[in-house]
Structure formats: C-alpha cells, structure tokens
Design a protein around this motif. Structure first.
Motif, mmCIF file in Angstrom:
data_model
loop_
_atom_site.group_PDB
_atom_site.id
_atom_site.type_symbol
_atom_site.label_atom_id
_atom_site.label_comp_id
_atom_site.label_asym_id
_atom_site.label_seq_id
_atom_site.Cartn_x
_atom_site.Cartn_y
_atom_site.Cartn_z
ATOM 1 N N LYS A 146 45.469 33.429 50.654
ATOM 2 C CA LYS A 146 44.530 33.027 49.607
ATOM 3 C C LYS A 146 43.501 32.064 50.163
ATOM 4 O O LYS A 146 43.841 31.046 50.779
ATOM 5 C CB LYS A 146 45.271 32.366 48.445
ATOM 6 C CG LYS A 146 44.365 32.038 47.250
ATOM 7 C CD LYS A 146 43.764 33.286 46.623
ATOM 8 C CE LYS A 146 42.867 32.952 45.431
ATOM 9 N NZ LYS A 146 42.232 34.183 44.867
ATOM 10 N N THR A 147 42.219 32.415 49.957
ATOM 11 C CA THR A 147 41.127 31.519 50.311
ATOM 12 C C THR A 147 40.444 31.067 49.029
ATOM 13 O O THR A 147 40.583 31.689 47.972
ATOM 14 C CB THR A 147 40.106 32.217 51.226
ATOM 15 O OG1 THR A 147 39.605 33.378 50.554
ATOM 16 C CG2 THR A 147 40.750 32.627 52.540
ATOM 17 N N GLY A 149 35.315 29.430 51.695
ATOM 18 C CA GLY A 149 35.984 30.058 52.824
ATOM 19 C C GLY A 149 37.211 29.345 53.336
ATOM 20 O O GLY A 149 37.841 29.808 54.300
ATOM 21 N N THR A 173 40.939 28.498 53.794
ATOM 22 C CA THR A 173 42.195 29.201 53.571
ATOM 23 C C THR A 173 43.231 28.222 53.043
ATOM 24 O O THR A 173 43.572 27.244 53.720
ATOM 25 C CB THR A 173 42.708 29.842 54.867
ATOM 26 O OG1 THR A 173 41.746 30.800 55.326
ATOM 27 C CG2 THR A 173 44.031 30.558 54.635
ATOM 28 N N ARG A 227 48.325 31.161 54.410
ATOM 29 C CA ARG A 227 48.277 32.459 55.062
ATOM 30 C C ARG A 227 49.707 32.929 55.349
ATOM 31 O O ARG A 227 50.517 32.179 55.903
ATOM 32 C CB ARG A 227 47.500 32.344 56.383
ATOM 33 C CG ARG A 227 47.271 33.663 57.111
ATOM 34 C CD ARG A 227 46.589 33.410 58.447
ATOM 35 N NE ARG A 227 45.353 32.655 58.275
ATOM 36 C CZ ARG A 227 44.190 33.190 57.904
ATOM 37 N NH1 ARG A 227 44.109 34.493 57.635
ATOM 38 N NH2 ARG A 227 43.118 32.439 57.783
ATOM 39 N N ASP A 263 46.064 35.324 38.991
ATOM 40 C CA ASP A 263 45.076 35.294 40.065
ATOM 41 C C ASP A 263 45.480 36.371 41.059
ATOM 42 O O ASP A 263 46.635 36.840 41.049
ATOM 43 C CB ASP A 263 45.051 33.908 40.714
ATOM 44 C CG ASP A 263 43.824 33.671 41.591
ATOM 45 O OD1 ASP A 263 42.972 34.586 41.675
ATOM 46 O OD2 ASP A 263 43.725 32.591 42.188
ATOM 47 N N SER A 264 44.553 36.775 41.910
ATOM 48 C CA SER A 264 44.842 37.833 42.880
ATOM 49 C C SER A 264 44.739 37.289 44.300
ATOM 50 O O SER A 264 43.808 36.528 44.609
ATOM 51 C CB SER A 264 43.853 38.993 42.717
ATOM 52 O OG SER A 264 43.961 39.567 41.433
ATOM 53 N N PRO A 265 45.664 37.663 45.179
ATOM 54 C CA PRO A 265 45.601 37.210 46.567
ATOM 55 C C PRO A 265 44.539 37.983 47.341
ATOM 56 O O PRO A 265 44.100 39.063 46.929
ATOM 57 C CB PRO A 265 47.004 37.524 47.087
ATOM 58 C CG PRO A 265 47.424 38.729 46.303
ATOM 59 C CD PRO A 265 46.826 38.547 44.926
ATOM 60 N N ASP A 266 44.139 37.448 48.474
ATOM 61 C CA ASP A 266 43.243 38.164 49.377
ATOM 62 C C ASP A 266 44.007 39.215 50.174
ATOM 63 O O ASP A 266 43.423 40.197 50.632
ATOM 64 C CB ASP A 266 42.551 37.175 50.324
ATOM 65 C CG ASP A 266 41.709 36.184 49.551
ATOM 66 O OD1 ASP A 266 40.826 36.621 48.791
ATOM 67 O OD2 ASP A 266 41.943 34.969 49.686
ATOM 68 N N ALA A 267 45.285 38.998 50.353
ATOM 69 C CA ALA A 267 46.154 39.968 51.014
ATOM 70 C C ALA A 267 47.584 39.660 50.602
ATOM 71 O O ALA A 267 47.892 38.564 50.136
ATOM 72 C CB ALA A 267 46.007 39.895 52.538
#
Length: 220
Positions: free
Chosen positions: A9-10, A14, A16, A19, A52-56
């Motif tokens: 999540k960032t 930008g 982070t 991770r 919420d949604s993660p980036d990965a």
C-alpha cells in the motif's frame, strides 16, 4: 479465517506504507498489531475490511477473496462476518442503547423483536443490563465502549476488527474495558485483529506483531 498475502500500500505522494504484508488468523485466534504512528495500522484494517484497496496482494476472509466482490458483496461480507470496534466508539447519539446494539441485526433484516431481545442480552453481558433505553449522552467513555463491544458481537461475526479500542480511555477504565473485551470475544469464539499503540493492550493477544514498511514481524 483470515489470510492476507503480499499486501502493498502506497499513499498520495508515492510513500510506501508497507510492502509484502502476510498474515493468517485461525478461527478464534487473537492477534495484536503495534507500530509507530503513521505506520499504516488503521489502513491495514481498512484493507482487511474491504474499505480500501491494496496496490498489490490479496485478502481472503473465510475463503472469499474480497477483491472478487463488488461493492454490494463487500458490504454483505462486512455485515454478516465482521464486527468493528473503534477508538471513537461510533455509537449513534439519536438511538437508545438497545437500538444501537441491535443495528447489525436490523441491517441483516432480522425481526425487530428478535433483534432487540438479542441486543438486551448483549448489554447484560457487558454489564449494562437494565439500561436498554438510556442514550449515549448519559454514559461515560468506558460505558460507551462497552456498548460498542456489544454491538460488534451481537450478530456473532467470525472476525472482529478493533482499532485502538481503549485509546480514548483513562488507564484504569482502559484496563477494565480491555478485560471485558477479551472476555467477550473469547466467549464468542471470534477471531480478533487488534491494532493499538498500547503494549498493555497488545499483551492480551495470542500473538503480537509489529508493523513496519518491510512487513509484520513478531514482537520480541
């Protein structure tokens, strides 16, 4: 019950937050997460809840990948399988205690009489029996958090997400509220993910983890 894999999540700008978060909770397991302010503890809870949604990465609750659900599906998952306890209580001021606690059951479409009976039983279990028709303005902070615990458990969720549940309380009240919270969630058999600054609160958990940008590590 809960399986988190490779969460990244960032935030705007930008940076982070974290991770590669990996975490698994078995049914009935109690896990606490601590970390510095701004580490992303509340964000992690929001990701687990599908708010919420993660980036990965992925989050599975009771075998369901929440990314596979639309907004209505995530709402139903939260309604049916998750209970929430917040630092700020989020008790509705215009509802009496019984109707506050009955709210999750009402959202499930349960009959009003059944919902209120269950709510009154939960209020009794957290030491607020006989105060069903009181309003939040009449309660202390510790009592309000008891209402929040009762509301989180009344629909018998599989998972409780707790965000600093004793953060707004003085130390003595916090200790009593924490003991009651632990007693009630153990009795309910729910899995618990608690995020907190308090090492005292974290110490009641089966496992205590520290959140850092690199991930979760076992507290020494």
């Amino acid at each position: 019950m809960l399986h988190v894999s490779g969460l990244v999540k960032t935030v705007p700008g930008g940076r982070t937050l974290f991770r590669g978060i990996d975490l698994a909770l078995a049914p009935g397991e109690f896990v606490a997460i601590t970390g510095e302010s701004g580490a992303g503890k509340s964000t992690l809870l929001n990701l687990v809840a599908g708010l919420d949604s993660p980036d990965a990465g992925s989050v599975h609750i009771a075998g369901t990948d929440i990314a596979s659900l639309d907004d209505d599906g995530r709402t139903r998952l939260r309604r049916d399988r998750i209970g929430f306890v917040f630092q700020a209580f989020h008790v509705l001021p215009h509802l009496d205690l019984a109707h506050n606690v009955a709210l999750p059951l009402a959202l499930q479409g349960r009959e009003a009489d059944e919902s209120l009976a269950a709510a009154k039983a939960m209020l009794e279990s957290v030491g607020l029996g006989g105060r069903d028709d009181a309003y939040p303005r009449e309660l202390s902070g510790g009592e309000l958090q008891r209402v929040a615990v009762a509301r989180a458990l009344v629909h018998r969720p599989d998972l409780i997400l707790a965000d600093e549940p004793t953060g707004n309380l003085d130390p003595d009240t916090a200790a009593r509220t924490l003991a009651l919270f632990v007693e009630q969630v153990r009795h309910a058999g729910a899995a618990v993910l608690l995020v907190t600054h308090s090492t005292v609160a974290a110490a009641v958990a089966d496992r205590s983890l520290v959140l850092s940008p690199a991930g979760l590590v076992e507290r020494a």
